[in-house]
Every structure is written in C-alpha cells, then in structure tokens.
Scaffold this motif. Sequence first.
Motif, PDB file in Angstrom:
ATOM      1  N   UNK A 282      29.587  47.449  45.158  1.00 27.38           N
ATOM      2  CA  UNK A 282      29.843  47.801  43.763  1.00 27.38           C
ATOM      3  C   UNK A 282      31.346  47.777  43.530  1.00 27.38           C
ATOM      4  N   UNK A 283      31.752  47.009  42.523  1.00 27.49           N
ATOM      5  CA  UNK A 283      33.163  46.896  42.163  1.00 27.49           C
ATOM      6  C   UNK A 283      33.392  47.589  40.831  1.00 27.49           C
ATOM      7  N   UNK A 284      34.497  48.318  40.733  1.00 28.70           N
ATOM      8  CA  UNK A 284      34.872  48.993  39.490  1.00 28.70           C
ATOM      9  C   UNK A 284      36.129  48.330  38.946  1.00 28.70           C
ATOM     10  N   UNK A 285      36.103  48.017  37.661  1.00 30.88           N
ATOM     11  CA  UNK A 285      37.206  47.302  37.027  1.00 30.88           C
ATOM     12  C   UNK A 285      37.791  48.114  35.893  1.00 30.88           C
ATOM     13  N   UNK A 286      39.009  47.765  35.522  1.00 30.27           N
ATOM     14  CA  UNK A 286      39.673  48.346  34.357  1.00 30.27           C
ATOM     15  C   UNK A 286      40.432  47.264  33.615  1.00 30.27           C
ATOM     16  N   UNK A 287      41.088  47.643  32.540  1.00 29.26           N
ATOM     17  CA  UNK A 287      41.824  46.669  31.746  1.00 29.26           C
ATOM     18  C   UNK A 287      42.892  47.383  30.927  1.00 29.26           C
ATOM     19  N   UNK A 288      43.806  46.598  30.410  1.00 32.54           N
ATOM     20  CA  UNK A 288      44.817  47.083  29.470  1.00 32.54           C
ATOM     21  C   UNK A 288      44.705  46.279  28.185  1.00 32.54           C
ATOM     22  N   UNK A 289      44.533  46.966  27.070  1.00 31.07           N
ATOM     23  CA  UNK A 289      44.514  46.308  25.763  1.00 31.07           C
ATOM     24  C   UNK A 289      45.738  46.761  24.974  1.00 31.07           C
TER      25      UNK A 289
ATOM     26  N   UNK B 196      26.235  39.703  50.685  1.00 29.63           N
ATOM     27  CA  UNK B 196      26.608  38.439  51.296  1.00 29.63           C
ATOM     28  C   UNK B 196      27.612  37.661  50.449  1.00 29.63           C
ATOM     29  N   UNK B 197      27.902  38.143  49.231  1.00 31.46           N
ATOM     30  CA  UNK B 197      28.967  37.542  48.427  1.00 31.46           C
ATOM     31  C   UNK B 197      30.270  38.221  48.819  1.00 31.46           C
ATOM     32  N   UNK B 198      31.105  37.486  49.536  1.00 31.58           N
ATOM     33  CA  UNK B 198      32.284  38.116  50.134  1.00 31.58           C
ATOM     34  C   UNK B 198      33.379  38.418  49.129  1.00 31.58           C
ATOM     35  N   UNK B 199      33.280  37.855  47.921  1.00 31.76           N
ATOM     36  CA  UNK B 199      34.333  38.099  46.940  1.00 31.76           C
ATOM     37  C   UNK B 199      33.749  37.984  45.543  1.00 31.76           C
ATOM     38  N   UNK B 200      34.189  38.852  44.651  1.00 38.50           N
ATOM     39  CA  UNK B 200      33.750  38.847  43.264  1.00 38.50           C
ATOM     40  C   UNK B 200      34.957  38.562  42.378  1.00 38.50           C
ATOM     41  N   UNK B 201      34.826  37.619  41.454  1.00 34.41           N
ATOM     42  CA  UNK B 201      35.926  37.229  40.576  1.00 34.41           C
ATOM     43  C   UNK B 201      35.542  37.559  39.140  1.00 34.41           C
TER      44      UNK B 201
ATOM     45  N   UNK C  75      37.376  41.996  47.176  1.00 36.41           N
ATOM     46  CA  UNK C  75      36.557  41.659  48.328  1.00 36.41           C
ATOM     47  C   UNK C  75      35.948  42.912  48.916  1.00 36.41           C
ATOM     48  N   UNK C  76      35.117  42.741  49.904  1.00 40.48           N
ATOM     49  CA  UNK C  76      34.501  43.895  50.533  1.00 40.48           C
ATOM     50  C   UNK C  76      35.522  44.623  51.401  1.00 40.48           C
ATOM     51  N   UNK C  77      35.263  45.876  51.668  1.00 39.86           N
ATOM     52  CA  UNK C  77      36.140  46.674  52.522  1.00 39.86           C
ATOM     53  C   UNK C  77      35.313  47.250  53.668  1.00 39.86           C
ATOM     54  N   UNK C  78      35.935  47.472  54.815  1.00 43.89           N
ATOM     55  CA  UNK C  78      35.190  48.089  55.918  1.00 43.89           C
ATOM     56  C   UNK C  78      34.864  49.543  55.610  1.00 43.89           C
ATOM     57  N   UNK C  79      33.873  50.038  56.296  1.00 45.62           N
ATOM     58  CA  UNK C  79      33.533  51.446  56.137  1.00 45.62           C
ATOM     59  C   UNK C  79      34.681  52.322  56.631  1.00 45.62           C
TER      60      UNK C  79
END
Length: 427
Positions: free
Chosen positions: A195-202, A247-252, A263-267
Amino acid sequence: MAYDIKDVRTAMDPVDNQYHIVLIIILISLIIAAGISVLFTGGQGPGETLNLSGSLVEQDSTGQKEDPAETWIVRILWVDDQNRTYSFQDYPQDTKPDPKSYTFTGDPPPGAQAAMIRFLSWDGSTERTQGARYIMDPDSVTAVLNRYTLMARLSPLPTTTPVTTNTPAPSGTPIPGMLIPESGVVCRNADGSCTARFGYTSRHDHPVSLPVSDMNRFYPGEPDRGQPVVFMPGIHHDVFSVTYPGDATNLVWFLMDKQVSVGTVPRVNTSIMIEPISGYAPLEVRFSERSTGSVPNNPLAGTWNLGDGTITSITGPFYHRYEYPGRYTVSYTVSNACSQARDSGVVTVYQASYTWDTDPKNPATVRFSCTSTGDPSVWFWDFGDGYTSWEQNPVHTYQRAGTYQVGLTISGQHGKGSVVHTISVPS
C-alpha cells in the motif's frame, strides 16, 4: 496688336474675382463642419469616449477601457487553531477594494482568525488576482496549509455591502505547474500486497479537477485505482492510498504529466547489543542496535528504555551507568510509517557487600562475613592495618584500638566488585 501691362491686368480682373468667391465658400464650409462636430460631441474631453449606450466609460493611460461588467471579490483565508482547520471565504464587493486600506468589518467564523487576504477580479469568464495581503507572516500561512485540514465552506458571513453578484465557480482544469505530486510512502501488508500513500501540492487558491486520464493515472495496473480527481489548495501529505500486488516492484503515479514513484521496502527488524550484561555496581554498560527497513522517504526512529527510568532516543552506540544493584529489563523499539520492531535484553547488577561483628570477650577481634551477590569465587580482604586475607569470612584481631578502612574485593563469573567500610576498634 500690342497691349500694355495695365491693359492685360484689367482684362484678368473678372477671373480673379471668381477665385476669391470660391475661396470664401470653402472657408464657410469648414466653419460649419467644425460647429456640427462640437454640437454632437458635447464638448467631450480627450480622456473620454462614447460607448454604444451613450454613457461615458473612463479610459486609462494605456488606452484600455475598464469593463463595466467586471466585479470584485475579496477572498479571506480563515484559520481555526483549535480544530486545526482552514477555509477560504469569498466576499463580493460593489467597488474595487484597495488592498492597502481594506478592512474586514464582519464577524469572523467562530474561533477563527484571518491569515491572508486576496483581491480578485472577475469578468464573467476569468478570475484574476489583483493583489494580496498577509495577516500572518508568509511562513505561518505555508505552515497552516501544510499542517491543517481543509474544511467545508462555512456558512456565509454578513458583509458590509449588499451582495449583488454570485461567487464565480472555480476553474475546472489546473494550470500547468500549479499541481505537483508528492513522492509516496509504501508499506508491505501481511498478505504480501503493498500500500502506497501519496500527497500533493496545489498552488491554486480554489479546488481544481483533473479526471483520470493520461495526465493522471497509476502504472502498472488498471488506470483508475483510487487516485483523486479533485485537488484542494495547499499542501497535503499522505492524503490517499493505493494498494497493489506485491509482485509489482514499483508503482508510478503520473499527475499533470509529472512522475513520482515508490518501491517496496523491507520489513522493519532490529536487534540490540548489551555489553556487559552483568556486573557489580556501579556498572558501566555499552548499548548499540542494528535495524533494517529504513528508506529515505520512510526513515526509522527508535527509542531506548534502559529499565531504571531512563528513556532516550539517542542514535549510535552509547554508555549508561547503573549505580545500584538490581535486574533491569532493557528494550529498544524502532518504527517507521509502516510498522515497528522491538528487541529487549536484561542487565543484572550485583553488589559487593559484607557485615562484621566483634568478639564480646575481645573487642579487638572482628569477624567479617561476605554478603555479596553474584556468587563470587575469589575474595580479597584488606583490613586497613597492613594485614590481608583471601578467606571468604575471615576473623582478624587488631593490635591497637583505632579507626580502620576495611575493603573487600570479589571476583567471579560476573566480573569484579569492591566495597569499603570504616570500622572502629575500641581500646
């Protein structure tokens, strides 16, 4: 046949008279035309022009006409410190406000204070910023937009002038360079997904909409995976999340054709080192830790609990001194935005000690008894009068009365300890 000059001039006089009449007629026509022009312009000055309705519109030095349909809006950023929220409120104006002298005379929202005022114009299709004034300092305004939450618009407040125009709807499309994605933080879930969390600047001062499309999408996977389509003004960290297979090593994420990825991080794991784990008070102990699971945008932070009331977030190896005997449970807890790990150990502090009593029949004879903890195996006594002993519980007779410093040094599997007491030998 000959003529003299006088005769020739006399012959041309009738023609000259005709020329004079034509010139007089032209001059009279020009005078009449000028009078008609003055009559219809009404004495108009050089800075005015006539519009189609017959009313005068002032013309500025640049020659551009002011649009009579243009309206003015004051937009105030209100901050509520107690609820940690902010909101933008619009107040239409009948006349163009002066940014330097404008003062809001209505009642602010309950518990709120003004942070910034913007002065806007609206011509029916385009909203333009004509000026701004900070009530708080600019850094504080930026911090408000960064830390606080944008709340729903509050109920309209009373204004000093009648409301004659409607607040314009915000632009539906963001301006290039004004909507910026923020790099995400990714965590691995128990089921193996991430799970990836994103933010932004407007940088807009009003909400904007950007539908899912080539400019706003996630990769890999389905185009619409939960990304927002409405973006609020200000800085917003970790405001939405997306879950994707492990199995998706990177999310864009593409936002306004700008790319950020995670990308994924180790535990998170940790282990602590304690040296020594036991000894005699006062005991100096060295602590260190080795942890994994840190990445630049999701670092680790740890806290030590040393068991004697000492809690510290010191990084790197360090020493701590235990002054008193006891059994101390030491723990180190490390965490990031995803998870945490903990390791613990025990430090046992022993004490070197002894007791003594005198022989009732001979006060110069003293019996010593070792009461040290830690199961020592070697004892060394210094009676303070030049004599020593290697016994565990010796008996010593002093040759003269006085005060003596008696020391005991012990050693064994838990190291070495010592203790000194002052005893008195009566005469």
